[in-house]
Design a protein around this motif. Structure first.
Motif, PDB file in Angstrom:
ATOM      1  N   LEU A 128      40.433 -36.437  28.703  1.00 45.33           N
ATOM      2  CA  LEU A 128      39.907 -37.289  29.791  1.00 45.33           C
ATOM      3  C   LEU A 128      39.695 -38.746  29.356  1.00 45.33           C
ATOM      4  N   GLN A 129      40.058 -39.057  28.122  1.00 38.94           N
ATOM      5  CA  GLN A 129      39.877 -40.410  27.558  1.00 38.94           C
ATOM      6  C   GLN A 129      40.448 -41.491  28.485  1.00 38.94           C
ATOM      7  N   GLY A 130      41.690 -41.312  28.934  1.00 39.34           N
ATOM      8  CA  GLY A 130      42.348 -42.318  29.783  1.00 39.34           C
ATOM      9  C   GLY A 130      41.597 -42.571  31.074  1.00 39.34           C
ATOM     10  N   PHE A 131      41.056 -41.496  31.660  1.00 43.32           N
ATOM     11  CA  PHE A 131      40.306 -41.637  32.908  1.00 43.32           C
ATOM     12  C   PHE A 131      39.025 -42.449  32.703  1.00 43.32           C
ATOM     13  N   PHE A 132      38.321 -42.184  31.612  1.00 39.92           N
ATOM     14  CA  PHE A 132      37.026 -42.827  31.392  1.00 39.92           C
ATOM     15  C   PHE A 132      37.116 -44.186  30.701  1.00 39.92           C
ATOM     16  N   ASP A 133      38.292 -44.602  30.269  1.00 37.25           N
ATOM     17  CA  ASP A 133      38.447 -45.904  29.599  1.00 37.25           C
ATOM     18  C   ASP A 133      37.956 -47.065  30.460  1.00 37.25           C
TER      19      ASP A 133
END
Length: 168
Positions: A128-133
């Motif tokens: 989920l890193q990309g979503f929360f960046d």
């Protein structure tokens, strides 16, 4: 001033703190206190005269006799009044800054909690890193702005303290 009772205390100090007193006559104080009221009782006028005498005795005001009429005095502010006015302004500035600093600290704490929350989610779910960046970037940017504002307030406090130490 503790041995004197200043009539119209709050009115006098409102005038002293908010006006520059240069060659005012007693009538100017009467007009300012009674808001240009048409009729002022003689007892009220006497209280104003008594108050002016107290302010002169306590070194808030200086007097000079009027050149045209020796029975009339002109009142001007003393250096003591000027320094008193500065102290009162500094108090108001400090109070406003403290209030603002509390608000900033609350916002900083909220943003730090949000950042930790997002970091915990990412730790548990790395995909989920990309979503929360984008959220992390916004929070980081806001944290930096809040810290800059807080630092600015601290600098103002330091300037105030330095000014006060230099004036002694």
């Amino acid at each position: 001033m503790s041995k004197y009772t200043l009539p119209f205390y709050s009115d006098f100090f409102h005038i002293l703190l908010n006006h520059e007193i240069i060659e005012w006559r007693a009538n100017d104080f009467i007009k300012a206190i009674f808001n240009d009221r048409q009729f002022v009782k003689p007892s009220e006028k006497q209280s104003i005269y008594r108050g002016l005498n107290i302010l002169v005795k306590c070194n808030f005001l200086l007097t000079v006799r009027d050149e045209d009429n020796r029975n009339i005095f002109r009142y001007s502010e003393s250096s003591y009044l000027k320094s008193y006015r500065n102290v009162e302004k500094v108090k108001k500035v400090k109070e406003a800054l403290i209030e603002e600093q509390k608000s900033l600290e609350n916002a900083l704490e909220r943003r730090k909690i949000e950042k930790v929350f997002i970091e915990n989610i990412i730790t548990k779910n790395p995909d989920l890193q990309g979503f929360f960046d984008k959220y992390e970037n916004v929070i980081s940017k806001e944290l930096k702005e809040l810290e800059n504002k807080n630092s600015f307030i601290v600098n103002i406090f330091n300037d105030i303290e330095n000014d006060q130490h230099e004036s002694f």
